[in-house]
Design a protein around this motif. Sequence first.
Motif, PDB file in Angstrom:
ATOM      1  N   PHE A  87       0.850  -1.186   0.000  1.00 41.92           N
ATOM      2  CA  PHE A  87       0.000   0.000   0.000  1.00 41.92           C
ATOM      3  C   PHE A  87       0.886   1.235   0.000  1.00 41.92           C
ATOM      4  N   HIS A  88       0.602   2.145  -0.933  1.00 40.40           N
ATOM      5  CA  HIS A  88       1.379   3.378  -1.066  1.00 40.40           C
ATOM      6  C   HIS A  88       0.465   4.559  -0.784  1.00 40.40           C
ATOM      7  N   LEU A  89       0.880   5.426   0.127  1.00 36.42           N
ATOM      8  CA  LEU A  89       0.132   6.638   0.441  1.00 36.42           C
ATOM      9  C   LEU A  89       0.951   7.830  -0.016  1.00 36.42           C
ATOM     10  N   GLU A  90       0.335   8.665  -0.867  1.00 34.25           N
ATOM     11  CA  GLU A  90       0.961   9.888  -1.348  1.00 34.25           C
ATOM     12  C   GLU A  90       0.102  11.060  -0.907  1.00 34.25           C
ATOM     13  N   MET A  91       0.721  12.057  -0.276  1.00 33.82           N
ATOM     14  CA  MET A  91      -0.052  13.170   0.281  1.00 33.82           C
ATOM     15  C   MET A  91       0.422  14.537  -0.180  1.00 33.82           C
ATOM     16  N   ARG A  92       1.375  14.604  -1.082  1.00 32.32           N
ATOM     17  CA  ARG A  92       1.888  15.885  -1.560  1.00 32.32           C
ATOM     18  C   ARG A  92       1.253  16.246  -2.896  1.00 32.32           C
ATOM     19  N   ASP A  93       1.103  17.538  -3.124  1.00 30.16           N
ATOM     20  CA  ASP A  93       0.540  17.995  -4.394  1.00 30.16           C
ATOM     21  C   ASP A  93       1.616  18.217  -5.450  1.00 30.16           C
ATOM     22  N   VAL A  94       2.850  18.280  -5.030  1.00 24.91           N
ATOM     23  CA  VAL A  94       3.975  18.464  -5.939  1.00 24.91           C
ATOM     24  C   VAL A  94       5.144  17.641  -5.408  1.00 24.91           C
ATOM     25  N   TYR A  95       5.823  16.975  -6.327  1.00 18.35           N
ATOM     26  CA  TYR A  95       7.054  16.256  -6.005  1.00 18.35           C
ATOM     27  C   TYR A  95       8.116  16.740  -6.971  1.00 18.35           C
ATOM     28  N   ARG A  96       9.336  16.770  -6.498  1.00 17.88           N
ATOM     29  CA  ARG A  96      10.444  17.113  -7.387  1.00 17.88           C
ATOM     30  C   ARG A  96      11.218  15.833  -7.657  1.00 17.88           C
TER      31      ARG A  96
END
Length: 176
Positions: A21-30
């Motif tokens: 399970f992967h949780l992503e919570m950022r609106d921008v990634y570099r």
Amino acid sequence: MAWLTDEERAGLFDTFDRDAFHLEMRDVYRVEDEVEPQRKWRAGEWTDAQAAEWWEPWLAKMRRVTSQGKTVRRLRIVTEPITDYTRFLWEGTRFNTSAGEDVRWLPRHLVPGDVKLPPEDLWLLDDTRLILNHFDEANLSMRMEQVDDPDLVALTVESRDRLWPLAISHVDYQPR
């Protein structure tokens, strides 16, 4: 604290038995290797063939693990209206789902106020192994940490179990 080596990061999908399970919570990634694809995408020069080729290493990994009966789930908590970066990901997510990954979207305003979110984006493997992805102030992934804190693992499982049913499948999500 146990920082993952490059080899451990590369082999992460060989280390779980049933569910990642992967949780992503950022609106921008570099992400350095996304700079040119995003430039082409913004300019309208990013073709389906280029996108499929660019995603292929990840897709091959997803096809391999899902063909073994394992599940890979990704939950993206996003602010609406979405950022250009999130739209770039949204448009490419059809490749993820075609390879067997179950991707869902949850607008941030729909996250219940009583749900305590983990401190960082993460991978949770088989509900027991927690890998936090630490970022710097410029949204660049610095390193991944395996966390052995049973309370944080339990919090992550609880958060996932509360949020996953609220999230919208990729095929149904229409970003604003």
